[in-house]
Scaffold this motif. Structure first.
Motif, mmCIF file in Angstrom:
data_model
loop_
_atom_site.group_PDB
_atom_site.id
_atom_site.type_symbol
_atom_site.label_atom_id
_atom_site.label_comp_id
_atom_site.label_asym_id
_atom_site.label_seq_id
_atom_site.Cartn_x
_atom_site.Cartn_y
_atom_site.Cartn_z
ATOM 1 N N VAL A 125 0.845 -1.200 0.000
ATOM 2 C CA VAL A 125 0.000 0.000 0.000
ATOM 3 C C VAL A 125 0.881 1.251 0.000
ATOM 4 C CG1 VAL A 125 -2.017 -1.020 1.090
ATOM 5 C CG2 VAL A 125 -0.188 -0.139 2.531
ATOM 6 N N GLU A 126 2.151 1.048 0.312
ATOM 7 C CA GLU A 126 3.070 2.171 0.411
ATOM 8 C C GLU A 126 4.499 1.643 0.250
ATOM 9 O OE1 GLU A 126 2.328 4.123 4.129
ATOM 10 O OE2 GLU A 126 3.225 6.005 3.495
ATOM 11 N N GLY A 127 5.389 2.458 -0.290
ATOM 12 C CA GLY A 127 6.799 2.090 -0.354
ATOM 13 C C GLY A 127 7.119 1.179 -1.532
ATOM 14 N N ARG A 128 8.111 0.318 -1.342
ATOM 15 C CA ARG A 128 8.639 -0.492 -2.445
ATOM 16 C C ARG A 128 9.086 -1.853 -1.923
ATOM 17 N NH1 ARG A 128 13.829 -0.666 -1.102
ATOM 18 N NH2 ARG A 128 14.825 1.101 -0.059
ATOM 19 N N PRO A 146 5.596 2.700 10.664
ATOM 20 C CA PRO A 146 5.512 3.652 9.551
ATOM 21 C C PRO A 146 6.655 3.479 8.554
ATOM 22 C CG PRO A 146 6.268 4.741 11.539
ATOM 23 C CD PRO A 146 5.930 3.343 11.938
ATOM 24 N N LEU A 147 6.377 3.893 7.326
ATOM 25 C CA LEU A 147 7.387 3.816 6.270
ATOM 26 C C LEU A 147 8.600 4.660 6.667
ATOM 27 C CD1 LEU A 147 7.566 2.556 3.405
ATOM 28 C CD2 LEU A 147 6.922 4.800 2.516
ATOM 29 N N GLY A 148 9.780 4.109 6.489
ATOM 30 C CA GLY A 148 11.000 4.853 6.814
ATOM 31 C C GLY A 148 11.474 4.655 8.238
ATOM 32 N N LYS A 149 10.658 4.018 9.053
ATOM 33 C CA LYS A 149 11.049 3.837 10.462
ATOM 34 C C LYS A 149 12.269 2.906 10.564
ATOM 35 C CE LYS A 149 9.289 2.005 14.865
ATOM 36 N NZ LYS A 149 9.369 3.089 15.805
ATOM 37 N N GLN A 150 13.176 3.257 11.448
ATOM 38 C CA GLN A 150 14.339 2.408 11.717
ATOM 39 C C GLN A 150 14.000 1.590 12.956
ATOM 40 O OE1 GLN A 150 17.712 2.955 10.288
ATOM 41 N NE2 GLN A 150 16.923 4.387 8.757
ATOM 42 N N ILE A 151 14.067 0.296 12.814
ATOM 43 C CA ILE A 151 13.723 -0.558 13.947
ATOM 44 C C ILE A 151 14.879 -1.486 14.273
ATOM 45 C CG2 ILE A 151 12.464 -2.120 12.369
ATOM 46 C CD1 ILE A 151 10.694 -2.836 14.792
ATOM 47 N N GLU A 152 15.183 -1.583 15.542
ATOM 48 C CA GLU A 152 16.311 -2.405 15.969
ATOM 49 C C GLU A 152 15.801 -3.795 16.350
ATOM 50 O OE1 GLU A 152 18.774 -0.546 18.902
ATOM 51 O OE2 GLU A 152 19.841 -2.407 19.346
#
Lengths: 403, 247
Positions: A125-128, A146-152
């Motif tokens: 639905v969003e992004g690639r 969310p799109l772009g979120k950095q998750i550890e």
């Protein structure tokens, strides 16, 4: 003149409240069916979306959805060498639960066989799709990342590059798609001390194996990463997904791969059936039985309501008999009210359900087939439940009108 | 099949004829004779009052000739046909009631979820009129009884007298041979009670419908053509007393 509609119009408030009550009850019946559909759909979603012709899993296991399956990562290369195989993908699948700020983040991790599979088939639905072999992930929107979120996760940081829709595990957890290398890194993430202990254990195991004795150089490499030591490391991926040149060759290819002593081969249909009969069967039975109980309860409640409505009209019914109304007129009055009540309840159940079901934590799928089936059930229970009221109307004496 | 009265019977204009009706409830030690050998003949267009104390058997007689509560013995003729021979019905009673009898009760007994006009209309429809014809007939009857303007009111919005008028209109819907009224003025004041009684007289004399009224109300007896009295289950015809003249 339609007596049923006249009575309903006169007592509209009571009728609306009754219809809402029955509607709520039917909504629960409808919802249980939808939950069942959702469970089945979620369970088979991955199998359908992955679109593999054959699933190659650990020997004598039922595959990664039913139990733990471990096969060597290099099995995909072996499978690819079989004539008729077009693509062989690594399949890594497991569930993790981590903390994301204040909330518990539970997700199913699925490894994509980079670079063969970058996730182009995933509905976004969003992004690639994934654009590099490491440190990117596609998260289902139910994970609320969310799109772009950095998750550890573990020792690494991953960036959310795509948001998918409707990609849920059979347990109802949103799926996060990583490259298979990342998925393995997440799965095998262990503390430093555990790594040191494992390396020591690895050397120890190697000394006992023939291969370690015959090839001492292997032991010298024992401190390297697990994935780089196929001969002595544990098998690491869950399964290999095989796509054939011609799907009609499935039986022949399955016979060849099935001849290997370390694996078992299933077609996609067999894998789906194993999943449904294994993890989903009990849930399906439970929900089915609960649905039957709810339907019986709905019938009893409707019967009580219709009986009470008939009792309220008993004097009018006796009066109608006195002035010569035939049984069919009285039968029509009660049956039509039952059917109008059932139909109104069904409509309320559908409309309210459409608003409420999407807010449920797991998917509730209402199919046209289920709606038609429930409509037929409502029709039958409307008629069955009016039986008591009809009986009362039939036995009342016109004398009652004089009382 | 119902049996017609003999062709040479001089009572060709008899609307209803009850012959030796007896009604016994229970048996043995619990036997109660509610009505004993009661006979009555009512001519077309005749208005009959049935008097008597409570428990005398008036309602038992009325429900018997109304084909609701069959007698233990005796015969009932309505519209020149033998309908009841003892407890045995010789025709479909509900259908016969619909075609030949009209009922008015102590309380108006209107169907509460139908408007005044619809209460009359339903009786017309039950007698085979189309919905449109029934609506027209209902309005005609309400107009005849002077309450057409209340046709769109529910019974709960009508006074007792208005409700009884609607009940009379409903009783007339099937152009009945006989109207049976059970204490129709009991819930009304004397003025409205008399209005209802006069209404019965009007209907009987103008439309040729016979009316049997069970009543306690002795103030309006002058409107009736014939008086009957019931006591301890026995029915006797009573002479009409001349009206007192005020000086």
């Amino acid at each position: 003149m339609n007596l049923a509609i006249k009575d309903i119009s006169y007592n509209i408030g009571r009728f609306v409240l009754t219809a809402v009550g029955i509607g709520m009850l039917l909504m629960v019946v409808m919802g249980m069916g939808g939950i069942y559909r959702g469970v089945v759909e979620d369970a088979t979603l991955l199998i359908d979306r992955l679109d593999a012709d054959l699933w190659v899993v650990q020997r004598s296991t039922r595959g990664p959805f039913a139990e733990i399956s471990r096969v060597p990562a290099k099995l995909s290369d072996r499978a690819l060498a079989v004539p008729g195989v077009r693509v062989a993908r690594e399949f890594v699948y497991h569930t993790i639960q981590r903390q994301d700020g204040d909330r518990v983040l539970r997700m199913a991790v699925l490894g994509l066989s980079w670079p063969t599979d970058k996730g182009d088939w995933i509905p976004l639905v969003e992004g690639r799709p994934l654009g590099q072999s490491r440190f990117e992930l596609i998260a289902d929107q139910t994970l609320k990342l969310p799109l772009g979120k950095q998750i550890e996760i573990g020792n690494e940081v991953y960036q959310v590059v795509g948001i998918s829709r409707g990609m849920i595990s059979s347990a109802g957890d949103g799926i996060a798609f990583l490259s298979s290398a990342d998925a393995l890194a997440v799965q095998l993430d262990v503390p430093g001390e555990a790594v040191r202990l494992e390396r020591a254990a690895r050397e120890s195991r190697g000394r006992l194996f023939d291969v370690g004795i015959q090839q001492p150089a292997l032991l010298e490499n024992a401190t390297r990463q697990s994935g780089q030591l196929p001969a002595i490391a544990r098998p690491s991926i869950s399964a290999v997904l095989v796509t054939l040149e011609h799907p009609s060759d499935a039986k022949a290819v399955a016979e060849v791969i099935g001849g290997w002593t370390d694996v078992t081969v299933y077609t996609a249909d067999e894998q789906r059936n194993l999943l449904l009969k294994g993890s989903v069967e009990k849930v399906r039975s439970q929900i089915g039985l609960f649905r039957i109980l709810l339907t019986i309860i709905a019938t009893i409640i409707m019967a009580l309501i219709l009986y009470t409505l008939t009792l309220d009209k008993l004097h009018s019914i006796a009066l109608l008999k006195l002035i010569g109304a035939s049984n069919s007129v009285l039968l029509g009055l009660i049956l039509q009210q039952a059917l109008i009540l059932g139909a109104s309840g069904f409509a309320i159940a559908y409309v309210v359900g459409q608003q409420i079901f999407p807010k449920f934590p797991r998917r509730v799928i209402i199919t046209s087939e289920d709606l038609i089936q429930l409509a037929a059930i409502v029709f039958v229970i409307s008629i069955a439940s009016s039986g008591l009221g009809v009986w009362k109307a039939m036995v009342v004496s016109p004398n009652e009108a004089l009382a | 099949m119902s049996t017609p009265l003999p062709a040479d019977d001089p009572s060709a204009k008899i609307a209803i004829k009850a012959e030796s009706l007896t009604k016994i409830y229970g048996a043995g030690n619990t036997e109660v004779v509610a009505m004993r050998d009661a006979s009555m003949t009512v001519m077309a267009g005749e208005v009959v009052a049935l008097l008597g104390p409570s428990g005398s058997g008036k309602s038992t007689f009325l429900t018997a000739v109304g084909l609701i509560n069959p007698p233990t013995s005796g015969k009932i003729y309505i519209a020149n046909q033998l309908i009841m021979d003892g407890p045995k019905a010789l025709t479909n009673l509900r259908s016969f009631r619909r075609k030949h009898l009209g009922f008015v009760f102590q309380k108006s007994n209107l169907i509460p979820f139908l408007k005044a006009g619809e209460n009359v209309q339903i009786a017309c429809e039950l007698n085979g009129l189309s919905s449109r014809q029934a609506r027209i007939r209902a309005l005609e009857l309400l107009d005849y009884l002077g309450i057409k303007d209340r046709s769109q009111s529910y019974p709960s919005m009508l006074s007792g007298g208005q409700q009884q008028r609607v009940a009379v209109a409903r009783a007339l819907a099937n152009r009945p041979s006989v109207i049976l009224a059970d204490e129709p003025t009991a819930a009304l004041d004397s003025f409205r009670g008399r209005q209802v009684m006069e209404l019965f007289t009007k209907v009987a004399h103008e439309q040729g419908t016979s009316v049997i009224v069970v009543t306690h109300d002795h103030r309006s007896l002058d409107v009736f053509d014939t008086l009957y009295e019931m006591e301890d289950g026995k029915l006797t015809q009573k002479a009409k007393e001349p009206l007192a003249v005020a000086h």
